[in-house]
Design a protein around this motif. Structure first.
Motif, PDB file in Angstrom:
ATOM      1  N   PRO A 114      55.834  52.860  63.273  1.00  0.00           N
ATOM      2  CA  PRO A 114      55.688  53.387  61.915  1.00  0.00           C
ATOM      3  C   PRO A 114      56.977  53.093  61.106  1.00  0.00           C
ATOM      4  O   PRO A 114      56.751  53.625  59.696  1.00  0.00           O
ATOM      5  CB  PRO A 114      55.382  54.891  62.165  1.00  0.00           C
ATOM      6  N   GLN A 115      57.785  52.423  61.559  1.00  0.00           N
ATOM      7  CA  GLN A 115      58.973  52.000  60.581  1.00  0.00           C
ATOM      8  C   GLN A 115      59.009  50.664  60.345  1.00  0.00           C
ATOM      9  O   GLN A 115      60.014  50.152  59.782  1.00  0.00           O
ATOM     10  CB  GLN A 115      60.273  52.455  61.183  1.00  0.00           C
ATOM     11  N   TRP A 116      58.045  50.017  60.333  1.00  0.00           N
ATOM     12  CA  TRP A 116      58.030  48.323  60.099  1.00  0.00           C
ATOM     13  C   TRP A 116      57.558  48.105  58.769  1.00  0.00           C
ATOM     14  O   TRP A 116      56.410  48.314  58.260  1.00  0.00           O
ATOM     15  CB  TRP A 116      57.199  47.756  61.091  1.00  0.00           C
ATOM     16  N   PRO A 117      58.530  47.637  57.957  1.00  0.00           N
ATOM     17  CA  PRO A 117      58.318  47.452  56.293  1.00  0.00           C
ATOM     18  C   PRO A 117      56.976  46.580  56.126  1.00  0.00           C
ATOM     19  O   PRO A 117      56.274  46.833  55.102  1.00  0.00           O
ATOM     20  CB  PRO A 117      59.488  47.403  55.810  1.00  0.00           C
ATOM     21  N   ALA A 124      49.798  48.315  51.667  1.00  0.00           N
ATOM     22  CA  ALA A 124      49.674  48.401  50.342  1.00  0.00           C
ATOM     23  C   ALA A 124      48.792  47.428  49.656  1.00  0.00           C
ATOM     24  O   ALA A 124      47.911  47.586  48.867  1.00  0.00           O
ATOM     25  CB  ALA A 124      50.967  48.717  49.736  1.00  0.00           C
ATOM     26  N   LEU A 125      49.053  46.205  50.051  1.00  0.00           N
ATOM     27  CA  LEU A 125      48.446  44.964  49.365  1.00  0.00           C
ATOM     28  C   LEU A 125      47.032  45.041  49.829  1.00  0.00           C
ATOM     29  O   LEU A 125      46.317  44.730  48.818  1.00  0.00           O
ATOM     30  CB  LEU A 125      49.104  43.773  50.167  1.00  0.00           C
ATOM     31  N   VAL A 145      59.410  50.137  50.541  1.00  0.00           N
ATOM     32  CA  VAL A 145      60.557  50.133  49.562  1.00  0.00           C
ATOM     33  C   VAL A 145      61.705  50.710  50.499  1.00  0.00           C
ATOM     34  O   VAL A 145      62.835  50.122  50.677  1.00  0.00           O
ATOM     35  CB  VAL A 145      60.449  50.681  48.264  1.00  0.00           C
ATOM     36  N   SER A 146      61.462  51.868  51.217  1.00  0.00           N
ATOM     37  CA  SER A 146      62.292  52.574  51.795  1.00  0.00           C
ATOM     38  C   SER A 146      62.769  51.929  53.241  1.00  0.00           C
ATOM     39  O   SER A 146      64.113  51.953  53.486  1.00  0.00           O
ATOM     40  CB  SER A 146      62.064  53.997  52.073  1.00  0.00           C
ATOM     41  N   SER A 147      61.700  51.336  53.779  1.00  0.00           N
ATOM     42  CA  SER A 147      62.462  50.680  55.067  1.00  0.00           C
ATOM     43  C   SER A 147      62.856  49.178  55.119  1.00  0.00           C
ATOM     44  O   SER A 147      63.580  48.857  55.893  1.00  0.00           O
ATOM     45  CB  SER A 147      60.958  50.568  56.123  1.00  0.00           C
ATOM     46  N   GLY A 148      62.328  48.583  54.053  1.00  0.00           N
ATOM     47  CA  GLY A 148      62.772  47.047  54.036  1.00  0.00           C
ATOM     48  C   GLY A 148      62.947  46.573  52.427  1.00  0.00           C
ATOM     49  O   GLY A 148      62.152  45.617  52.162  1.00  0.00           O
ATOM     50  N   PRO A 149      64.007  47.285  51.753  1.00  0.00           N
ATOM     51  CA  PRO A 149      63.991  46.770  50.490  1.00  0.00           C
ATOM     52  C   PRO A 149      64.248  45.086  50.165  1.00  0.00           C
ATOM     53  O   PRO A 149      64.093  44.835  49.130  1.00  0.00           O
ATOM     54  CB  PRO A 149      65.014  47.836  49.961  1.00  0.00           C
ATOM     55  N   GLU A 151      63.784  42.841  52.526  1.00  0.00           N
ATOM     56  CA  GLU A 151      62.818  41.973  53.119  1.00  0.00           C
ATOM     57  C   GLU A 151      62.056  40.852  52.386  1.00  0.00           C
ATOM     58  O   GLU A 151      61.421  41.583  51.527  1.00  0.00           O
ATOM     59  CB  GLU A 151      62.146  42.778  54.222  1.00  0.00           C
ATOM     60  N   ASN A 152      62.138  39.687  52.583  1.00  0.00           N
ATOM     61  CA  ASN A 152      61.378  38.872  51.500  1.00  0.00           C
ATOM     62  C   ASN A 152      60.158  38.766  51.510  1.00  0.00           C
ATOM     63  O   ASN A 152      59.220  38.979  50.671  1.00  0.00           O
ATOM     64  CB  ASN A 152      61.936  37.310  51.965  1.00  0.00           C
ATOM     65  N   GLY A 153      59.442  39.074  52.843  1.00  0.00           N
ATOM     66  CA  GLY A 153      57.805  39.228  52.821  1.00  0.00           C
ATOM     67  C   GLY A 153      57.466  40.642  52.173  1.00  0.00           C
ATOM     68  O   GLY A 153      56.479  40.779  51.655  1.00  0.00           O
ATOM     69  N   VAL A 154      58.479  41.510  52.329  1.00  0.00           N
ATOM     70  CA  VAL A 154      57.980  43.061  51.749  1.00  0.00           C
ATOM     71  C   VAL A 154      58.022  42.474  50.212  1.00  0.00           C
ATOM     72  O   VAL A 154      57.157  43.167  49.575  1.00  0.00           O
ATOM     73  CB  VAL A 154      59.105  43.963  52.199  1.00  0.00           C
ATOM     74  N   ASN A 155      58.974  42.105  49.772  1.00  0.00           N
ATOM     75  CA  ASN A 155      59.214  41.762  48.176  1.00  0.00           C
ATOM     76  C   ASN A 155      57.869  41.212  47.671  1.00  0.00           C
ATOM     77  O   ASN A 155      57.392  41.430  46.532  1.00  0.00           O
ATOM     78  CB  ASN A 155      60.365  41.087  48.074  1.00  0.00           C
TER      79      ASN A 155
END
Length: 221
Positions: A114-117, A124-125, A145-149, A151-155
């Protein structure tokens, strides 16, 4: 008495075998998952979508891996393959079904990790691509946003998810997306620029970005 001693002597061997079974299962799972990792890595490095035959090969491999181990990483890969399937499909019904299958896989992965951004951003996508701008969509934006601000893949995933659902976001959530884009352009300005142009939101975002070297790199002013 000898029979009893023989049975007692077998106990360590049985215990050792029991301990080895999980390791063997993990090894078989990872062997199959390697095929999927390799295929996905190849598509990404070549900056292209897979052809159906490649997609089928990767999906069979990861589904076999899941038969041996219910690792969250494998559900993540399965979600990505469903997403790829949606991207290469010309049939609206098949595309919609593939997106829903991706969502199921990502949700399962998120329940296990559950904490994997990356998973949260991809949920969301997929929700955004399905037109489902609901509480889950908004929650996954905030969580990733909170877990992996940084992280390139998250961005990258959140940039697209946020632009697709821009009108459904409140002011705080829009700021999260703008801040996410600002972080994204520090590492991958070309990719972020492609997404902004795709959704005709470059002028909107550029007007809201803090004016610095990264804003000029993206906006050209």
């Amino acid at each position: 008495m000898r029979g009893v001693n023989r049975k007692l002597a077998l106990i360590p061997a049985i215990l050792l075998l029991a301990l080895c079974i999980p390791a063997v299962k993990w090894g078989l799972a990872d062997l199959n998952a390697y095929t999927t990792r390799h295929e996905v890595s190849k598509w990404e490095s070549e900056n292209r979508l897979p052809v159906p035959e490649e997609l089928t090969k990767a999906r069979v491999a990861i589904e076999t891996a899941l038969n041996w181990s219910r690792a969250p990483e494998y559900y993540d890969y399965l979600g990505r393959l469903h997403h790829y399937n949606a991207l290469i499909s010309d049939n609206p019904l098949l595309k919609s079904t593939a997106l829903q299958e991706a969502l199921v896989s990502y949700r399962h992965s998120n329940s296990l990790r559950p904490q994997w951004p990356y998973t949260q951003a991809n949920i969301a996508l997929i929700k955004a691509k399905s037109g489902e701008f609901d509480q889950e969509y908004q929650h996954m934006i905030r969580q990733s946003v909170s877990s992996g601000p940084w992280e390139n893949g998250v961005n990258i995933a959140l940039t697209e998810a946020g632009l697709l659902g821009w009108l459904s976001l409140n002011m705080d959530e829009r700021k999260m997306i703008i801040d996410n884009i600002r972080r994204g352009i520090r590492r991958n300005p070309d990719h972020i620029k492609v997404i902004l142009n795709r959704y005709n939101k470059r002028s909107l975002i550029c007007a809201n970005l803090q004016r610095d070297v990264y804003q000029r790199k993206l906006c050209g002013v």
